[in-house]
Design a protein around this motif. Structure first.
Motif, PDB file in Angstrom:
ATOM      1  N   ALA A  95      -2.436   4.487  11.049  1.00 48.13           N
ATOM      2  CA  ALA A  95      -1.179   4.174  10.669  1.00 48.13           C
ATOM      3  C   ALA A  95      -1.371   2.763   9.009  1.00 48.13           C
ATOM      4  N   SER A  96      -2.884   2.033  10.084  1.00 43.70           N
ATOM      5  CA  SER A  96      -2.607   0.736   9.300  1.00 43.70           C
ATOM      6  C   SER A  96      -2.908   1.196   7.293  1.00 43.70           C
ATOM      7  N   LEU A  97      -3.864   2.196   7.105  1.00 51.57           N
ATOM      8  CA  LEU A  97      -4.051   2.627   5.703  1.00 51.57           C
ATOM      9  C   LEU A  97      -2.377   3.599   5.150  1.00 51.57           C
ATOM     10  N   LEU A  98      -1.761   4.161   6.147  1.00 45.73           N
ATOM     11  CA  LEU A  98      -0.106   4.349   5.698  1.00 45.73           C
ATOM     12  C   LEU A  98       0.240   3.390   5.420  1.00 45.73           C
ATOM     13  N   LYS A  99       0.632   2.376   5.983  1.00 49.31           N
ATOM     14  CA  LYS A  99       1.467   1.089   6.060  1.00 49.31           C
ATOM     15  C   LYS A  99       1.198   0.394   4.803  1.00 49.31           C
ATOM     16  N   GLU A 100      -0.187   0.419   3.750  1.00 40.29           N
ATOM     17  CA  GLU A 100      -0.800  -0.393   3.469  1.00 40.29           C
ATOM     18  C   GLU A 100      -0.436   0.521   2.037  1.00 40.29           C
ATOM     19  N   LEU A 101      -0.272   1.925   1.821  1.00 41.22           N
ATOM     20  CA  LEU A 101       0.122   2.643   1.166  1.00 41.22           C
ATOM     21  C   LEU A 101       1.481   2.984   0.295  1.00 41.22           C
ATOM     22  N   SER A 102       2.454   2.821   1.488  1.00 42.27           N
ATOM     23  CA  SER A 102       3.904   2.748   1.360  1.00 42.27           C
ATOM     24  C   SER A 102       4.462   1.902   0.950  1.00 42.27           C
ATOM     25  N   GLU A 103       3.826   0.469   1.767  1.00 38.03           N
ATOM     26  CA  GLU A 103       4.343  -0.703   1.020  1.00 38.03           C
ATOM     27  C   GLU A 103       4.270  -0.398  -0.394  1.00 38.03           C
ATOM     28  N   LYS A 104       2.975   0.218  -1.146  1.00 40.98           N
ATOM     29  CA  LYS A 104       2.523  -0.106  -2.274  1.00 40.98           C
ATOM     30  C   LYS A 104       3.531   1.328  -2.940  1.00 40.98           C
ATOM     31  N   ASN A 105       4.173   1.629  -2.509  1.00 45.21           N
ATOM     32  CA  ASN A 105       4.796   2.643  -3.082  1.00 45.21           C
ATOM     33  C   ASN A 105       6.013   2.398  -2.972  1.00 45.21           C
ATOM     34  N   GLY A 106       6.382   1.196  -2.321  1.00 44.00           N
ATOM     35  CA  GLY A 106       7.962   1.380  -2.594  1.00 44.00           C
ATOM     36  C   GLY A 106       8.935   2.010  -0.963  1.00 44.00           C
ATOM     37  N   VAL A 107       7.156   2.190   0.245  1.00 40.63           N
ATOM     38  CA  VAL A 107       8.742   2.881   1.292  1.00 40.63           C
ATOM     39  C   VAL A 107       8.141   1.831   2.162  1.00 40.63           C
ATOM     40  N   SER A 108      10.002   1.319   2.664  1.00 40.34           N
ATOM     41  CA  SER A 108       8.778   0.257   4.138  1.00 40.34           C
ATOM     42  C   SER A 108       8.899   1.002   5.191  1.00 40.34           C
TER      43      SER A 108
END
Length: 342
Positions: A95-108
């Motif tokens: 989840a931590s990795l997914l959150k970091e990657l999401s926010e980097k790609n414009g996904v809140s």
């Protein structure tokens, strides 16, 4: 039986699509579905392990990408829209990795729900060149608990009014139960929002009753309607028969059936339209369906007709199948691609 109309991407249509692309900017798409992290460990195999008869991968690179419905969300973002990703993750490193990657790609991450009793879906692919040696999956394929499902539905109900359109992206990991589809359909109907579904053939077509638009590929459509390929093999009108059956089973007025090299067949009420494929080079079809539903939804909420939205989506898919893995379609690439289509 209504004869299909052939749609063509002439100079006028190209001009229309390119001029419409700025209108996608800022459109909000609420996405409900299973999210996951795609991990790639890449390297060279030069020897067999002395410990067991297995290849030894000498790692020379790693990559992490947004997978499953999160790839739909990043495609919405890369095309200028604002994704509102409603899903469930665990309380873990994934989840931590997914959150970091999401926010980097414009996904809140604002709409995400945490369930500490479920792992975050991760798929780790061990690869040499374009060849998979093995894939390691971390996931729980079971429906959400009643408590978590209620939290998810409450999140949808709270924010649906902000959205221009709604997508259910079903990867059959447990988020999209029949109850979720039924409740989300009711929420969307009340709010006056179009509900589009990218279905999963592990569920019957009745699983998706109450939706407005469904986007399966041909094989998925066959499974969803309960036909077998043997039933259809000698039927020259099999695509039309399956599309019409899917309209009946789901109650969806609109069916967009993707057919690979044969393009798309669109069923809208009684009208049937064929849209050719625009793919020039195909390296990897992974994630192409995610790109199609993202572009299709943005096209529709920005004011394009269903047929023109499908043309836009087909071009966006043509961009991503020329790449490897789950990657989004960027606006400059899309404009260039539309201009180059013959």
């Amino acid at each position: 039986m209504t004869a299909p109309v052939q749609a063509t991407l002439g100079p006028q249509e190209k001009d229309l699509l390119i001029k419409q692309i700025p209108a996608l900017k800022g459109k909000k798409i609420l996405i409900i579905g299973d999210v996951g992290l795609d991990e790639y460990v890449m390297g060279q195999v030069r020897r067999i392990s002395p410990e067991a008869p297995v290849p030894v991968l000498e790692v020379d690179g790693e990559d992490k990408r947004l997978g499953l419905a999160a790839n739909v969300a990043q495609n919405v973002a890369s095309l200028g829209g604002i994704p509102m990703m409603v899903s469930v993750v665990g309380h873990d490193m994934g989840a931590s990795l997914l959150k970091e990657l999401s926010e980097k790609n414009g996904v809140s991450w604002h709409y995400m729900i945490v369930d500490k009793h479920r792992p975050t879906t991760r798929k780790t692919r061990i690869m040499t060149g374009h060849h998979h040696l093995v894939r390691v999956d971390y996931e729980m394929k079971k429906y959400l608990s009643e408590e978590t499902e209620q939290k998810l539905l409450a999140m949808v109900e709270k924010h649906v009014g902000e959205a221009d359109g709604v997508i259910i992206e079903d990867y059959a990991k447990g988020v999209v139960s029949r109850n979720v589809v039924e409740k989300v359909a009711a929420i969307c109907k009340k709010a006056g929002k179009r509900l589009m579904v990218d279905p999963n053939p592990n569920h019957p077509g009745t699983h998706y009753q109450g939706i407005d638009l469904i986007k399966p590929n041909y094989n998925e459509a066959v499974a969803l309607t309960g036909y077998s390929f043997d039933d259809l093999k000698d039927n020259p009108n099999k695509v039309v028969e399956v599309g019409r059956a899917l309209q009946r089973v789901t109650g969806a007025k609109e069916v967009v059936m993707t057919r690979g090299k044969d393009g798309m067949t669109i069923f809208s009420g009684d009208q049937i339209t064929e849209v050719p494929t625009y793919a020039q080079k195909v390296f990897d079809v992974t994630g192409a369906g995610d790109t199609v539903i993202a572009a299709l939804a943005l096209g529709l909420v920005s004011g394009l007709s269903l047929v023109h939205s499908c043309m836009l989506a087909n071009n966006a898919a043509g961009v991503v199948v020329g790449k490897v893995g789950c990657v989004p379609c960027e606006i400059p690439e899309l404009i260039e691609y539309i201009n180059e289509v013959h």
